[in-house]
Design a protein around this motif. Structure first.
Motif, PDB file in Angstrom:
ATOM      1  N   GLY A  19      52.024  20.706  37.884  1.00 19.02           N
ATOM      2  CA  GLY A  19      51.468  22.029  37.640  1.00 19.02           C
ATOM      3  C   GLY A  19      51.021  22.741  38.901  1.00 19.02           C
ATOM      4  O   GLY A  19      50.196  23.634  38.844  1.00 19.02           O
ATOM      5  N   GLU A 284      41.253  23.588  36.746  1.00 19.24           N
ATOM      6  CA  GLU A 284      42.150  24.722  36.537  1.00 19.24           C
ATOM      7  C   GLU A 284      42.156  25.566  37.805  1.00 19.24           C
ATOM      8  O   GLU A 284      41.098  25.923  38.340  1.00 19.24           O
ATOM      9  CB  GLU A 284      41.669  25.556  35.344  1.00 19.24           C
ATOM     10  CG  GLU A 284      42.664  26.613  34.926  1.00 19.24           C
ATOM     11  CD  GLU A 284      42.139  27.522  33.805  1.00 19.24           C
ATOM     12  OE1 GLU A 284      41.007  27.308  33.345  1.00 19.24           O
ATOM     13  OE2 GLU A 284      42.859  28.461  33.432  1.00 19.24           O
ATOM     14  N   HIS A 297      46.437  27.744  35.938  1.00 17.87           N
ATOM     15  CA  HIS A 297      46.974  26.544  35.296  1.00 17.87           C
ATOM     16  C   HIS A 297      46.212  25.301  35.736  1.00 17.87           C
ATOM     17  O   HIS A 297      45.593  25.258  36.788  1.00 17.87           O
ATOM     18  CB  HIS A 297      48.461  26.388  35.641  1.00 17.87           C
ATOM     19  CG  HIS A 297      48.721  26.497  37.114  1.00 17.87           C
ATOM     20  ND1 HIS A 297      49.151  27.651  37.705  1.00 17.87           N
ATOM     21  CD2 HIS A 297      48.567  25.600  38.104  1.00 17.87           C
ATOM     22  CE1 HIS A 297      49.262  27.460  39.010  1.00 17.87           C
ATOM     23  NE2 HIS A 297      48.909  26.227  39.284  1.00 17.87           N
TER      24      HIS A 297
END
Ligand code: C2O
Ligand code: CU
Length: 514
Positions: A19, A284, A297
């Motif tokens: 990610g 995040e 993300h």
């Protein structure tokens, strides 16, 4: 001595980036190569164990009625690190209580869009210096964010920076930027965070959702001699640097289960590249270099090079101690920056019901320039043949290397033919990274500093030079490299006008380093 903790590297599979932002992911080394080089690290991890001290946060200075007036003294500071005094450099506020404001890092300056920031810089160093507001979209001319200015030893200089009413909120920083001196001054510790808050502050949003608790962390790396004095960064061994967070060795960061905090991370090092991990908590990623991501993300690992910033929302889960650490990074020429423990995150206390946090400043990413008409294209290379330079030429303060038109959209491709990675930075206007090594990136985010891979790597970005004419520099943000000449000068010119060039009568314009 505190008990050293185990530095056993994580299994390879867990180290793979998940990610990550597109640019970060594309620059990661393949896990297998990385695993091999990690074992070849010449020095053991620089951390020595848990200090047990709570994370100190720099003093916060906020603007009042649209103005932040601050006096900063750049000079020697004495800071206890791991129980002994280190003699470093810092920005402190004359008259402030050294217990609350050690100068390392400098105070966090908090301003809002439309504000004026006025810094009276007192130079208590035995050498010249100056001040750069890295990341602000402000004028680089006159008494503003002008890195061509010089303040001599034992002299003072006023820097006045006006933020436009539409300036984006974000996490930025300030540091010295005098060519030839910048690296050792920054290495010694001269740096502080500079936060642009949304108008009206971060406070309560009136919607029942709360702004999270904020923490500013300057991640700094340096090496000192037996007396605790910083080495010359060129003489220091990059793989033997000690990693500090806000001037502390492995401090403790407290968070409650269910609580969310906003961490504003600044890599204030001269030439460190961090690959951050914080297992056991939810992390995040919401902004890079002070610019909101279009798609915030979850991250497991985050690359942060010298000069870059990252805003993270960190949420505690089960009670316990977790390690905030950096993983090995190969910079080239066989040099591997070792893993290190940066801080200990202690999840504990009364658990809170996780709630939606609201960032007043999120959700306004800069425009997408991918489909814009490109007015000009530039190709350049960061080079080391015949010394550090750009396109084979070392920095020359009296030379304009490129001319840009105000308001035009430009596409730059920065090549790296060298055997070392280099972070590329431009002043005043950030850019949208569209390609890495010639391949389009999936999520083209904006930043102001980007790592360019070695041995033929490249990064392509689009940018629009907005609002300010005049000279800006672009350079490698390994400060040792730009001090050695890996820097160029661009002039932004209004449509229909000719470049002014470099006025000869500007004080300090041709300052040489000695
Ligand atoms: Cu943070 Cu030109 O620099
Ligand atoms: Cu470089």
């Amino acid at each position: 001595m505190p008990t050293p903790r185990s530095g056993t590297p994580l299994p390879v599979s867990r180290r793979q980036a998940l990610g990550l932002g597109a640019t970060g992911a594309a620059l990661l080394l393949p896990a297998t190569r990385w695993a091999a080089t990690a074992n070849a690290a010449e020095a053991p991890p620089a951390w020595v164990g848990v200090s047990g001290e709570a994370l100190r946060e720099p003093a916060v200075l906020r603007s009042v009625d649209g103005v932040l007036d601050v006096t900063l003294r750049a000079g020697p500071v004495r800071v206890p690190v791991d129980g002994r005094p280190w003699h470093l450099l810092g920005y402190d506020v004359p008259g402030a209580d050294p217990a609350a404001d050690s100068g390392l890092p400098g105070p966090t300056l908090v301003v809002q869009p439309g504000d004026r920031l006025r810094v009276r810089l007192l130079n208590d160093l035995p050498e010249p210096t100056n001040l750069h507001t890295h990341g602000l979209h402000v004028s680089g001319e006159g008494t503003g964010d002008n890195v061509f200015r010089v303040v001599e030893s034992l002299d003072a200089m006023d820097v006045t920076v006006d933020l436009r009413a539409d300036h984006r909120p974000g996490t930025h920083w300030y540091h010295p930027h005098l060519h030839g001196w910048g690296a050792r001054q920054l290495f010694g510790g001269l740096a502080g965070a500079l936060v642009v808050e949304p108008r009206g502050g971060q406070g309560s949003t009136g919607s029942g959702r709360r702004a999270p608790r904020e923490r500013v962390m300057l991640l700094h790396s340096l090496q000192v001699d037996a007396d605790g004095r910083p080495l010359d960064p060129l003489a220091a061994r990059q793989s033997a640097h000690t990693r500090l967070v806000n001037g502390q060795l492995d401090p403790v960061v407290d968070i409650a289960p269910g609580e969310t905090q906003r961490w504003r991370l600044v890599n204030s090092s001269v030439n460190d590249v961090l690959r951050l991990r914080l297992d056991g908590l939810d992390v995040e990623h919401v902004a890079s270099d002070g610019l909101s991501l279009r798609r915030p993300h979850r991250v497991e690992e985050l690359e942060l090079s010298a000069g870059q910033r990252a805003d993270l929302l960190v949420t505690g889960r089960e009670p316990g101690e977790h390690v905030f650490e950096t993983m090995p990074v190969e910079v080239g020429f066989g040099v591997v920056l070792p893993a290190a423990r940066l801080a200990t995150v202690r999840v504990g206390g009364a658990s809170r019901t996780p709630r939606q946090v609201r960032l007043v400043d999120a959700g306004r990413p800069p425009e997408d320039l991918r489909h814009a008409r490109v007015d000009a294209r530039h190709e350049l290379a960061m080079t080391m043949t015949g010394g550090f330079g750009i396109d084979g030429r070392p920095y020359e303060p009296g030379r304009i290397d490129r001319v840009m038109r105000l308001g035009s959209v430009e596409e730059w491709t920065v090549h790296n033919p060298t055997g070392l990675i280099h972070p590329f930075h431009i002043h005043v206007n950030p850019f949208q990274v569209t390609h890495v090594d010639g391949e389009p990136v999936q999520d083209p985010e904006w930043r102001d500093t980007v790592l360019v891979g070695r041995n033929g790597g490249s990064v392509t970005f689009r940018t629009r030079f907005e609002d300010f004419t005049g000279r800006v520099v672009y350079h490698c943000h390994f400060s040792t490299h730009h001090d050695l000449g890996m820097m160029g000068v661009a002039e932004v010119v209004a449509p229909g006008e000719d470049p002014v060039g470099f006025p000869d009568d500007e004080p300090g314009a041709h300052a040489e380093h000695g």
